[in-house]
Design an enzyme around this catalytic site. Structure first.
Site, short mmCIF file in Angstrom:
data_model
loop_
_atom_site.label_atom_id
_atom_site.label_comp_id
_atom_site.label_asym_id
_atom_site.label_seq_id
_atom_site.Cartn_x
_atom_site.Cartn_y
_atom_site.Cartn_z
N CYS A 241 0.86 -1.17 0.00
CA CYS A 241 0.00 0.00 0.00
C CYS A 241 0.91 1.23 0.00
O CYS A 241 1.81 1.34 0.84
CB CYS A 241 -0.90 0.00 1.23
SG CYS A 241 -1.84 1.55 1.41
N ASP B 137 -0.46 -5.53 0.20
CA ASP B 137 -1.74 -5.70 -0.48
C ASP B 137 -1.63 -6.98 -1.30
O ASP B 137 -0.60 -7.23 -1.92
CB ASP B 137 -2.03 -4.54 -1.43
CG ASP B 137 -2.74 -3.39 -0.75
OD1 ASP B 137 -3.43 -3.61 0.26
OD2 ASP B 137 -2.64 -2.26 -1.26
N GLU C 195 5.89 -15.28 -22.33
CA GLU C 195 6.57 -16.43 -21.74
C GLU C 195 6.24 -16.46 -20.24
O GLU C 195 6.33 -15.44 -19.56
CB GLU C 195 8.08 -16.31 -21.97
CG GLU C 195 8.87 -17.57 -21.71
CD GLU C 195 9.13 -17.78 -20.24
OE1 GLU C 195 9.08 -18.95 -19.80
OE2 GLU C 195 9.37 -16.79 -19.51
#
Length: 123
Positions: free
Chosen positions: A34, A41, A57
């Protein structure tokens, strides 16, 4: 190829560039910080795309997503940045990045960003 976080997204030639088909990546372990509190988060990302001439990939995608682990980012900004970086790397016909952010303060957030190649007719 590295096994450390990286902002480099590797690509390879689409084995079926004349056919429209969908690729979906399910990435349930995304983490960033955050930008206001510095607390972690967590999000579950779903990335869906119709490739053009190139495909993403997988290991490089994993390392790219991992590179956000120690960065502060708002949900809206990081979801759109992931879309922008993937579109720049592989030039898909269509791409959607959906970030389902885990509960914080009793609120979940879902951010969906999409791209459609203006030259693609969808058929």
């Amino acid at each position: 190829m590295s096994s450390k976080p990286s902002k480099e997204i590797e690509i390879f030639d689409n084995p079926n560039p004349d056919r429209d088909y969908e690729i979906e990546f399910d990435c349930p372990e995304f983490t960033c910080l955050c930008p206001l509190t510095g607390q972690p988060d967590f999000a579950h990302f779903r990335i869906t795309y119709v490739p053009g001439d190139k495909c993403v990939e997988l290991k490089s995608l994993k390392l790219y997503l991992w590179s956000y682990r120690d960065e502060g980012a708002f949900h809206e900004a990081v979801t759109n940045k992931i879309l922008d970086d993937l579109v720049d790397a592989c030039k898909p016909r269509l791409m959607e990045v959906k970030g389902e952010w885990f509960v914080r303060g009793g609120i979940t957030t879902v951010v969906t960003a999409s791209h459609v190649d203006e030259d693609w007719d969808g058929s």
